[in-house]
Write a protein that holds these residues in place. Structure first.
Motif, PDB file in Angstrom:
ATOM      1  N   LEU A 170      63.179   4.907 -15.868  1.00  0.00           N
ATOM      2  CA  LEU A 170      61.969   5.282 -15.157  1.00  0.00           C
ATOM      3  C   LEU A 170      60.786   4.614 -15.842  1.00  0.00           C
ATOM      4  N   GLN A 171      59.957   3.967 -15.081  1.00  0.00           N
ATOM      5  CA  GLN A 171      58.768   3.319 -15.632  1.00  0.00           C
ATOM      6  C   GLN A 171      59.113   2.374 -16.787  1.00  0.00           C
ATOM      7  N   GLY A 172      60.287   1.759 -16.707  1.00  0.00           N
ATOM      8  CA  GLY A 172      60.703   0.822 -17.736  1.00  0.00           C
ATOM      9  C   GLY A 172      61.191   1.474 -19.013  1.00  0.00           C
ATOM     10  N   GLU A 173      61.386   2.803 -18.995  1.00  0.00           N
ATOM     11  CA  GLU A 173      61.860   3.522 -20.177  1.00  0.00           C
ATOM     12  C   GLU A 173      63.106   4.319 -19.840  1.00  0.00           C
ATOM     13  N   PRO A 174      63.992   4.544 -20.825  1.00  0.00           N
ATOM     14  CA  PRO A 174      65.188   5.339 -20.559  1.00  0.00           C
ATOM     15  C   PRO A 174      64.870   6.824 -20.477  1.00  0.00           C
ATOM     16  N   LEU A 175      65.462   7.468 -19.498  1.00  0.00           N
ATOM     17  CA  LEU A 175      65.410   8.924 -19.351  1.00  0.00           C
ATOM     18  C   LEU A 175      66.837   9.424 -19.329  1.00  0.00           C
ATOM     19  N   THR A 176      67.191  10.233 -20.311  1.00  0.00           N
ATOM     20  CA  THR A 176      68.546  10.760 -20.399  1.00  0.00           C
ATOM     21  C   THR A 176      68.592  12.161 -19.814  1.00  0.00           C
ATOM     22  N   LEU A 177      69.452  12.339 -18.812  1.00  0.00           N
ATOM     23  CA  LEU A 177      69.633  13.630 -18.156  1.00  0.00           C
ATOM     24  C   LEU A 177      70.798  14.343 -18.825  1.00  0.00           C
ATOM     25  N   LEU A 178      70.562  15.537 -19.288  1.00  0.00           N
ATOM     26  CA  LEU A 178      71.544  16.273 -20.078  1.00  0.00           C
ATOM     27  C   LEU A 178      72.191  17.377 -19.240  1.00  0.00           C
ATOM     28  N   PRO A 179      73.497  17.593 -19.393  1.00  0.00           N
ATOM     29  CA  PRO A 179      74.180  18.603 -18.576  1.00  0.00           C
ATOM     30  C   PRO A 179      73.678  20.018 -18.819  1.00  0.00           C
ATOM     31  N   GLU A 180      73.003  20.240 -19.934  1.00  0.00           N
ATOM     32  CA  GLU A 180      72.419  21.552 -20.215  1.00  0.00           C
ATOM     33  C   GLU A 180      71.113  21.782 -19.467  1.00  0.00           C
ATOM     34  N   LYS A 181      70.777  20.867 -18.537  1.00  0.00           N
ATOM     35  CA  LYS A 181      69.622  20.992 -17.647  1.00  0.00           C
ATOM     36  C   LYS A 181      68.302  20.714 -18.358  1.00  0.00           C
ATOM     37  N   ALA A 182      68.313  19.755 -19.245  1.00  0.00           N
ATOM     38  CA  ALA A 182      67.105  19.252 -19.899  1.00  0.00           C
ATOM     39  C   ALA A 182      67.149  17.732 -19.835  1.00  0.00           C
ATOM     40  N   ALA A 183      66.068  17.083 -20.259  1.00  0.00           N
ATOM     41  CA  ALA A 183      65.996  15.623 -20.236  1.00  0.00           C
ATOM     42  C   ALA A 183      65.397  15.135 -21.543  1.00  0.00           C
ATOM     43  N   TYR A 184      65.757  13.894 -21.907  1.00  0.00           N
ATOM     44  CA  TYR A 184      65.312  13.341 -23.190  1.00  0.00           C
ATOM     45  C   TYR A 184      64.665  11.989 -22.965  1.00  0.00           C
ATOM     46  N   LEU A 185      63.455  11.845 -23.505  1.00  0.00           N
ATOM     47  CA  LEU A 185      62.731  10.564 -23.491  1.00  0.00           C
ATOM     48  C   LEU A 185      62.898   9.936 -24.869  1.00  0.00           C
ATOM     49  N   ARG A 223      72.358  41.240 -20.871  1.00  0.00           N
ATOM     50  CA  ARG A 223      71.654  41.163 -22.140  1.00  0.00           C
ATOM     51  C   ARG A 223      72.057  39.868 -22.850  1.00  0.00           C
ATOM     52  N   GLY A 224      71.239  39.458 -23.798  1.00  0.00           N
ATOM     53  CA  GLY A 224      71.566  38.280 -24.604  1.00  0.00           C
ATOM     54  C   GLY A 224      71.155  36.965 -24.008  1.00  0.00           C
ATOM     55  N   THR A 225      70.353  36.973 -22.914  1.00  0.00           N
ATOM     56  CA  THR A 225      70.011  35.703 -22.272  1.00  0.00           C
ATOM     57  C   THR A 225      69.025  34.890 -23.111  1.00  0.00           C
ATOM     58  N   THR A 226      68.136  35.559 -23.849  1.00  0.00           N
ATOM     59  CA  THR A 226      67.223  34.815 -24.721  1.00  0.00           C
ATOM     60  C   THR A 226      67.994  34.102 -25.816  1.00  0.00           C
ATOM     61  N   ALA A 227      68.933  34.806 -26.437  1.00  0.00           N
ATOM     62  CA  ALA A 227      69.755  34.191 -27.479  1.00  0.00           C
ATOM     63  C   ALA A 227      70.561  33.032 -26.924  1.00  0.00           C
ATOM     64  N   GLU A 228      71.071  33.181 -25.698  1.00  0.00           N
ATOM     65  CA  GLU A 228      71.849  32.106 -25.079  1.00  0.00           C
ATOM     66  C   GLU A 228      70.974  30.879 -24.823  1.00  0.00           C
ATOM     67  N   THR A 229      69.763  31.089 -24.308  1.00  0.00           N
ATOM     68  CA  THR A 229      68.855  29.982 -24.052  1.00  0.00           C
ATOM     69  C   THR A 229      68.504  29.251 -25.337  1.00  0.00           C
ATOM     70  N   LEU A 230      68.212  29.996 -26.404  1.00  0.00           N
ATOM     71  CA  LEU A 230      67.846  29.373 -27.679  1.00  0.00           C
ATOM     72  C   LEU A 230      69.037  28.663 -28.318  1.00  0.00           C
ATOM     73  N   ALA A 231      70.241  29.188 -28.116  1.00  0.00           N
ATOM     74  CA  ALA A 231      71.435  28.531 -28.660  1.00  0.00           C
ATOM     75  C   ALA A 231      71.668  27.178 -27.988  1.00  0.00           C
ATOM     76  N   VAL A 232      71.473  27.114 -26.680  1.00  0.00           N
ATOM     77  CA  VAL A 232      71.615  25.835 -25.975  1.00  0.00           C
ATOM     78  C   VAL A 232      70.539  24.855 -26.449  1.00  0.00           C
ATOM     79  N   LEU A 233      69.342  25.357 -26.647  1.00  0.00           N
ATOM     80  CA  LEU A 233      68.272  24.501 -27.148  1.00  0.00           C
ATOM     81  C   LEU A 233      68.623  23.956 -28.529  1.00  0.00           C
ATOM     82  N   ASP A 234      69.202  24.782 -29.391  1.00  0.00           N
ATOM     83  CA  ASP A 234      69.642  24.315 -30.709  1.00  0.00           C
ATOM     84  C   ASP A 234      70.648  23.174 -30.580  1.00  0.00           C
ATOM     85  N   THR A 235      71.579  23.319 -29.650  1.00  0.00           N
ATOM     86  CA  THR A 235      72.587  22.278 -29.432  1.00  0.00           C
ATOM     87  C   THR A 235      71.924  20.946 -29.067  1.00  0.00           C
TER      88      THR A 235
END
Length: 217
Positions: free
Chosen positions: A6-21, A49-61
């Motif tokens: 995109l715009q001449g730069e790589p955009l990595t789409l991650l299966p955890e539903k985030a993206a990396y520039l 219950r535990g959805t905040t911990a799950e979200t933060l664990a995926v972010l850690d990964t």
């Protein structure tokens, strides 16, 4: 994961539903909605219950996988004012303390307007949209910004796959249009909204730990 240009730069789409520039060592996360479950329980709605911990664990990964130096949250970081519950803020503070050198930026969204900015102790820079980063304008609401490609959230996009031998599947997706791209919702407890792509749009669904582009006829 899958990398596109995109715009001449790589955009990595991650299966955890985030993206990396990669050019900016920046991880993009849309619609975490942290504290949504506790907000619902305050209303008497029985939710997991535990959805905040799950979200933060995926972010850690993702932090480990990408070795990013910055995370930009594309709006709706906290779900509501009720997300300021001690248990939720305590989990966030422990996560933040584990990553003291990570640059955190929140592009305010509509839920952030109601929830208020996160506590100062979390050291999250809160800014209004658009937040410019190289050739990109990082937003919460999908919109056109002059002289930039917009990456946004807000819509929680998903796409329905169906066929003769395939049950109908409703999968979160990355929706990349000519000038605006929308990321799927990242949070562990978020809904999805079926989108209708226009001609020329590219769709990438996430399923079974993979990102796959949807062929367009």
């Amino acid at each position: 994961m899958l990398t596109t240009q995109l715009q001449g730069e790589p955009l990595t789409l991650l299966p955890e539903k985030a993206a990396y520039l990669a050019a900016h060592q920046t991880l993009l996360v849309a619609d975490a909605h942290i504290g949504k479950a506790v907000s619902f329980r305050r209303w008497g709605v029985p939710v997991p219950r535990g959805t905040t911990a799950e979200t933060l664990a995926v972010l850690d990964t993702l932090l480990q996988r990408t070795a990013c130096r910055r995370v930009v949250f594309l709006g709706d970081f906290l779900h509501s004012a009720r997300a300021h519950a001690p248990g939720t803020l305590g989990a966030l503070q422990r996560w933040r303390d584990a990553h003291p050198d990570l640059d955190l930026v929140l592009v305010r969204g509509n839920h952030d307007d109601r929830a208020g900015d996160p506590p100062a102790a979390l050291r999250i820079r809160c800014v209004d949209e658009p937040y410019r980063l190289g050739p990109f304008a990082l937003c919460h609401h999908p919109q056109q910004v002059a002289n930039a490609y917009v990456l946004a959230g807000h819509l929680h996009p998903c796409f329905n796959l169906s066929g003769r031998a395939l049950d109908r599947l409703r999968l979160p997706c990355f929706w990349l249009g000519p000038a605006v791209g929308v990321l799927p919702a990242f949070g562990a407890f978020t809904g999805m909204h079926r989108i209708t792509p226009a001609g020329g749009d590219r769709l990438f669904v996430t399923a079974d730990g993979r990102v796959m582009e949807v062929p367009r006829g």
